[in-house]
Enzyme design. Structure first.
Site, PDB file in Angstrom:
ATOM      1  CB  CYS A  26      31.587  71.338  11.348  1.00  0.00           C
ATOM      2  SG  CYS A  26      30.130  70.643  10.527  1.00  0.00           S
ATOM      3  CG  HIS A 552      26.432  70.434  16.939  1.00  0.00           C
ATOM      4  ND1 HIS A 552      26.264  71.778  16.697  1.00  0.00           N
ATOM      5  CD2 HIS A 552      27.284  69.983  15.971  1.00  0.00           C
ATOM      6  CE1 HIS A 552      26.961  72.122  15.627  1.00  0.00           C
ATOM      7  NE2 HIS A 552      27.590  71.059  15.169  1.00  0.00           N
TER       8      HIS A 552
END
Length: 629
Positions: A26, A552
Site C-alpha cells: 500500500c 490516508h
C-alpha cells in the site's frame, strides 16, 4: 545501506519464496501473506535499515516502510517467483494457519460474521414483539404479529441458505450450487416428510428426519464436503460436457449426502452442543456464566465471540440461552460504564470524546469494540474493573438462571429479550444485572483509576533554542507557522488514538486524524500533488512552503483496490487550497468492513520544530487542522 540490500534482508527474514504466498503493498507498507508467520523474527525485521515497524493484521504480515515502499516492493519481487496479488490465494493461507482449533474458529467466524447484521436486525424485531405482546399492546393471534414474526424469524429460518453463501466463498466452491443444496435441506416437501414423522428412504437409503431450518452445523459440514466432491467431479468430468454434467452430478451427489449422511451428522453435533449447554445450565451454570462474563472482553478482543454463534443458535432450538447472551449483557454494559467513568473524570479532550461515544455504543447497542480498543484495553485498569464486575454479576446470573429468549446483542435497548410471561422474574433479574454491572464497574473504574496524561504543551528544540508551541502564539500568527487545513468535514482527533500503530506511534511523522462526515476531500493547502496511489485511497501533497503531507482515507483500505474511491487529481498537478482531490463512498467502505478514519501525516516532520493540532473538535475544509512550526 541501499534499498536493494534492505530488500534482500526483508526477503530473507520473512522466509523467502518458499514462505511467501503473495506480496502486495500500500502507500506505507509491504503486505505479505505468509505460509507461516511464526518463523519470522519480528525483532530482527524491525532492525533492518528502512523498516519502521511491523504489524500483524487481517492475516497479513505487514512491514512498515513509509513513502519509499514502492522502491522496496520493486526490489523484493525481483528476488523470487510468487503472486503479487491475493486473488490467486485469497483466504486459503488463513485457513491453513494455526492449530486445528484456530482453523475451526477462523472458519466459523468468517462464515458467521457477514450474517451478524441480519441476525441482529431479526433479533431486535423479535425483542420488540416480545415487548409489545408482554405489555398487551399487540395480540399474538393478529395478522400484524404473524407478519412481523416472519420479519424476525427469516434471518434465522434461512440460516442454511446464507451460510451456504459465506461458506462456499470461504472454501471456493460454486456458491449457487451450495445455495441449491441448502434449499434441498429446507424444501417444503422434505419438511412435510419430517413433520409427518414416518420412515423415509431415498433410493433405499434411510433419511434421517431432521429439521434443518435455523441450523448451522449441518450446512457448514455439507459445504466443507462439497469442496472435495467438486474437485473430484472436475477431474473426471469430460471438458466438453462439464457445463451440463458437473452441476447435475454435483446437485445429485451432494443432495443425497446432505440428507442421508452429512446432514444427520451435523444434526447430532448440534444436539450434542445443545446437550452440553443444558448440562452446564443444570450443574455448573454459576461458574460457567461467571467465567464467560469475566473473560468476554478478551473473547471479543480475539474475535471469538461470534465463533460461539453456532453454540447458542443450536442450543436455542431446544432451550433459551442462559450462558453466552446473559454473559454478554453483564460485560457489554460494564464496558459502557467504564467508558462513562473515564469520560467524566478525564482531563484529556480527545479521551473524553472517544470514551463518551464508546459508552453510548456499549450501553445502547452492545457494540463494545470502540470501548475495548479505545479506552479499557488502552488504559488496562478500566478493563480490570469490567472483568471483576462482570464476573460478580455472572455469579448472580448463574444462581438465578437468567435466560435470553431471543437473539439480540445484549444492551439496555435489548433487555426485552429476557422477558417471558411464564417467568416474570427473569426480566427483573436482567434489569438488576444491567444496573449492578453499570454501578459496580463505574465505581471500580474510579477507584482503580488509569494513567491518563492531560494534554501537554508541545515543546521542541531547534538550533539550541527551546521553542514552546502553544495554541495562543500559534493563533496570534507565530512567525513561520504553516497552516494545514482540514481536507474533509468531520471530528478532529489526535493521531495517537488511530487504531493503527503505523500512524498512532508516529512512525511516518506527526499529524492528526479526522472522522469524516462528508464524501468530498479537498486540498488542505496550495501546492503540488506528489503521489496519487493506484488504489486511490491515499494522496501525497507538498505545500508551496515545504510541508509534505500524506492524506490516508481509511485504515487498511488499500485492500479495496480503488473500489468506492474517485480521484480528481493526478501526480504533478498544481492545486490550491480547497480544490477537490477525491471522493470516497464512506457508507460503502464501512459496509465492506473498513474504518474510514482519515489520517493526516506530516511526513517531513523532522524538518520542522513541531506539529501542533488545533484544539477544535469539529472541522471542515475552511478550518485549520494542523499548525506546522
Amino acid at each position: 545501506m541501499s534499498t536493494k540490500d534492505s530488500a534482500k534482508q526483508i526477503y530473507a527474514a520473512v522466509g523467502g519464496e518458499s514462505n511467501i504466498n503473495y506480496l502486495t503493498h500500500c502507500v506505507t507498507r509491504l503486505r505479505f501473506r505468509l505460509k507461516d508467520e511464526k518463523i519470522v523474527d519480528d525483532a530482527k525485521v524491525k532492525q533492518i535499515p528502512g523498516v519502521m515497524g511491523i504489524n500483524h493484521q487481517n492475516g497479513q504480515y505487514q512491514v512498515i516502510i513509509g513513502n519509499a515502499v514502492s522502491d522496496y516492493y520493486a526490489e523484493v519481487i525481483k528476488l523470487g517467483k510468487f503472486p503479487t496479488d491475493d486473488s490467486a490465494t485469497d483466504a486459503a493461507p488463513v485457513q491453513k494457519s494455526g492449530n486445528l482449533f484456530d482453523q475451526f474458529a477462523n472458519f466459523i467466524s468468517a462464515c458467521m460474521s457477514p450474517l451478524i447484521p441480519a441476525l441482529i436486525g431479526g433479533g431486535m424485531i423479535k425483542v420488540v414483539l416480545i415487548l409489545l405482546t408482554t405489555l398487551g399492546w399487540m395480540s399474538t393471534k393478529g395478522q400484524n404479529y404473524t407478519l412481523l414474526s416472519a420479519f424476525g424469524d427469516a434471518p434465522f429460518y434461512f440460516l442454511p441458505i446464507v451460510l451456504a453463501i459465506t461458506a462456499s466463498k470461504y472454501h471456493k466452491v460454486n456458491t449457487i450450487l451450495g445455495v441449491t443444496i441448502a434449499g434441498i435441506m429446507i424444501h417444503p416437501n422434505f419438511t412435510a416428510l419430517v413433520t409427518a414423522a414416518k420412515p423415509v428412504h431415498l433410493m433405499g437409503l434411510p433419511v434421517t428426519l431432521a429439521t434443518y431450518s435455523s441450523s448451522v452445523i449441518p450446512i457448514l459440514l455439507v459445504i466443507w464436503a462439497m469442496k472435495y466432491i467438486e474437485q473430484f467431479i472436475d477431474k473426471i468430468c469430460p471438458a466438453n460436457l462439464k457445463s451440463i454434467l458437473k452441476p447435475t452430478v454435483e446437485i445429485f451427489v451432494m443432495g443425497v449426502l446432505a440428507l442421508v449422511v452429512i446432514g444427520p451428522i451435523g444434526t447430532y453435533c448440534g444436539d450434542g452442543l445443545s446437550w452440553l449447554v443444558l448440562f452446564i445450565q443444570k450443574y455448573a451454570s454459576w461458574v460457567a456464566v461467571a467465567l464467560m462474563a469475566a473473560f468476554m472482553p478478551l473473547i471479543v478482543m480475539t474475535g471469538m465471540h461470534w465463533a460461539f454463534a453456532p453454540i447458542f443458535l443450536a442450543a436455542s432450538v431446544a432451550t433459551p440461552d442462559s450462558l453466552i447472551l446473559p454473559a454478554m449483557l453483564a460485560a457489554n454494559v460494564a464496558q459502557g460504564a467504564a467508558c462513562l467513568a473515564v469520560a467524566l473524570k478525564t482531563k484529556n479532550k480527545t479521551t473524553r470524546q472517544v470514551a463518551s461515544a464508546a459508552s453510548i455504543s456499549a450501553f445502547l447497542a452492545g457494540v463494545t469494540e470502540p470501548a475495548l480498543y479505545g479506552v479499557t484495553l488502552k488504559y488496562r485498569k478500566p478493563l480490570y474493573a469490567v472483568m471483576i464486575s462482570s464476573g460478580l454479576c455472572g455469579l448472580f446470573m448463574g444462581i438465578v438462571h437468567l435466560k435470553a429468549f431471543a437473539f439480540a446483542v445484549p444492551a439496555f435497548l435489548a433487555l426485552p429479550q429476557f422477558a417471558n410471561n411464564a417467568i416474570p422474574s427473569n426480566i427483573i433479574n436482567a434489569i438488576i444485572v444491567a444496573v449492578a454491572s453499570t454501578v459496580l464497574t463505574f465505581i471500580l473504574t474510579l477507584v482503580f483509576g488509569w494513567d491518563d496524561d492531560a494534554p501537554e504543551v508541545a515543546t521542541a528544540t531547534a538550533d539550541d533554542a527551546k521553542v514552546t508551541a502553544t495554541m495562543e502564539n500559534v493563533d496570534a500568527g507565530a512567525k513561520n507557522t504553516k497552516k494545514v487545513f482540514a481536507p474533509v468535514k468531520g471530528e478532529l482527533i489526535n493521531i495517537e488514538s488511530v487504531n493503527d500503530p503505523t500512524f498512532s506511534e508516529k512512525m511516518m511523522g506527526d499529524g492528526a486524524a479526522i472522522l469524516p462526515e462528508d464524501t468530498h476531500f479537498y486540498a488542505p493547502f496550495s501546492g503540488t500533488v506528489e503521489t496519487v496511489f493506484p488504489t486511490k485511497h491515499a494522496i501525497g501533497l507538498k505545500s508551496d512552503d515545504g510541508v509534505e503531507l500524506l492524506i490516508h482515507v481509511g485504515l487498511d483500505t488499500v485492500e479495496l483496490k480503488g473500489e468506492h474511491y474517485t480521484t480528481h487529481v493526478n501526480q504533478g498537478d498544481k492545486v490550491k487550497q480547497g480544490d477537490l482531490l477525491l471522493e470516497a463512498d464512506l457508507d460503502a467502505i464501512k459496509q465492506a468492513g473498513y474504518d474510514t478514519t482519515t489520517v493526516l501525516v506530516v511526513t517531513n516532520t523532522k524538518d520542522f520544530v513541531d506539529v501542533v493540532q488545533n484544539e477544535a473538535t469539529t472541522v471542515d475544509n475552511n478550518t485549520v487542522a494542523l499548525y506546522v512550526l
